[in-house]
Design a protein around this motif. Structure first.
Motif, PDB file in Angstrom:
ATOM      1  N   UNK A 175      46.780   8.202  42.549  1.00 17.95           N
ATOM      2  CA  UNK A 175      46.234   6.849  42.423  1.00 17.95           C
ATOM      3  C   UNK A 175      45.291   6.790  41.227  1.00 17.95           C
ATOM      4  N   UNK A 176      45.125   5.580  40.694  1.00 16.18           N
ATOM      5  CA  UNK A 176      44.240   5.366  39.553  1.00 16.18           C
ATOM      6  C   UNK A 176      43.592   4.000  39.676  1.00 16.18           C
ATOM      7  N   UNK A 177      42.578   3.776  38.849  1.00 19.52           N
ATOM      8  CA  UNK A 177      41.855   2.506  38.889  1.00 19.52           C
ATOM      9  C   UNK A 177      42.656   1.368  38.260  1.00 19.52           C
ATOM     10  N   UNK A 178      43.621   1.678  37.424  1.00 24.63           N
ATOM     11  CA  UNK A 178      44.408   0.631  36.784  1.00 24.63           C
ATOM     12  C   UNK A 178      45.287  -0.066  37.815  1.00 24.63           C
ATOM     13  N   UNK A 179      45.356  -1.382  37.787  1.00 26.88           N
ATOM     14  CA  UNK A 179      46.158  -2.103  38.788  1.00 26.88           C
ATOM     15  C   UNK A 179      47.641  -1.810  38.637  1.00 26.88           C
ATOM     16  N   UNK A 180      48.355  -1.901  39.751  1.00 26.13           N
ATOM     17  CA  UNK A 180      49.785  -1.610  39.773  1.00 26.13           C
ATOM     18  C   UNK A 180      50.499  -2.720  40.543  1.00 26.13           C
TER      19      UNK A 180
END
Length: 318
Positions: A175-180
């Motif tokens: 997971x990452x902070x960038x929206x998906x």
């Protein structure tokens, strides 16, 4: 979930799980022919993992975290695009080495000069160039084509063996902070429609940067507009030439090149002034009188010519 094969056509099957779905990535060691080794020096043989069917929204950080358990990832290259980047890096490194060699040669070739005493001049701090305020600060991920490929370069060849050794257990996608997904498109929609205050700040900062660059160019090219160039000590710089063929700032004359070389002036013959006609009243009267006399002479000449033509006729009625 059905049992997945370990390998397919030489590719190792790497299942990746999302919240409600599973994605399959195919991997195999990257290998190049001997003729292409010189061209693909940025993809070292024995440390590069070739991936197929990479998720279109995958980032370099997420792939590095995915293979973190296998070993340290040096870098990730998407869609066979590293060659241009590494060529630029190699050219930059070559240019840096060349500059260092030139500096060393200059240092060796030039004799040591005694340091000169410099006068203390009060220099004003030059203003920094203004920065343009961005319209949006939201970091969005880069979307690529579906079924794309990537190269993962490890620091050690043992990490490559661990990445393709089976059996492969499904791994959860990092997971990452960038929206998906839908959140990505909502964030993209908001970033394309910033508030009016942000647009105004962006426009004002862009205009300030433009004015700064114009003033800087004007200061560097002041001689083109006939303005005086002043050095750091406050003295006017005297040079020959300019946009209008005059000395900068005016008031100071500089000899031309021909005079500096030969010491002779350019002797040009002055044109003799012609007397103006019909400037005085008597000149106008004489001109009119002469015109009347010419008209009378022409009339008498025409009259004599007509009489001569009449006499030359054969038939004379009277």
């Amino acid at each position: 979930m059905n049992t997945l094969p370990i390998t397919v056509s030489g590719f190792t099957v790497l299942p990746v799980t999302y919240q409600k779905s599973t994605h399959i990535i195919y991997a195999r060691p990257h290998a190049v022919s001997k003729s292409a080794k010189s061209k693909n020096r940025n993809l070292p043989d024995g440390r590069t993992l070739f991936l197929v069917n990479v998720p279109p929204d995958a980032s370099e950080r997420e792939i590095s975290l995915l293979f973190k358990s296998c070993g340290t990832v040096e870098r990730v290259v998407f869609d066979h695009s590293p060659e241009e980047e590494l060529r630029n890096e190699e050219s930059d490194s070559d240019s840096e080495v060349a500059e260092e060699d030139v500096e060393i040669q200059d240092a060796e070739g030039q004799p040591e000069e005694q340091p000169r005493k410099k006068r203390k001049v009060s220099k004003e701090k030059q203003p920094k160039a203004p920065t343009v305020t961005p319209l949006s600060t939201t970091q969005l991920r880069t979307l690529r084509n579906t079924g794309g490929c990537a190269h993962v370069i490890f620091l050690d060849s043992s990490a490559l063996d661990k990445a393709i050794s089976g059996p492969i257990k499904p791994k959860s996608w990092p997971t990452s902070e960038e929206p998906r997904g839908l959140t990505h498109y909502m964030a993209l929609h908001d970033s394309c429609r910033p508030p009016l205050d942000t647009v105004r700040a962006h426009a004002d900062s862009a205009i300030e940067l433009y004015d700064y660059e114009q003033a800087k160019n004007k200061q560097q090219a002041a001689y083109r507009k006939g303005e005086a160039v002043v050095d750091e000590d406050g003295f006017t710089l005297v040079t020959r030439g300019g946009a209008y063929g005059q000395t900068l700032g005016g008031g100071v004359g500089v000899a031309n090149k021909k005079f500096q070389e030969t010491g002779k002036m350019n002797n040009r013959k002055k044109k003799e002034g012609k007397e103006k006609e019909s400037f005085y009243a008597f000149q106008k009267a004489e001109k009119q009188r002469k015109a009347i006399v010419d008209i009378k002479k022409n009339w008498e000449a025409d009259k004599a010519r007509i009489e001569k033509l009449k006499e030359s006729r054969k038939y004379k009625p009277y």
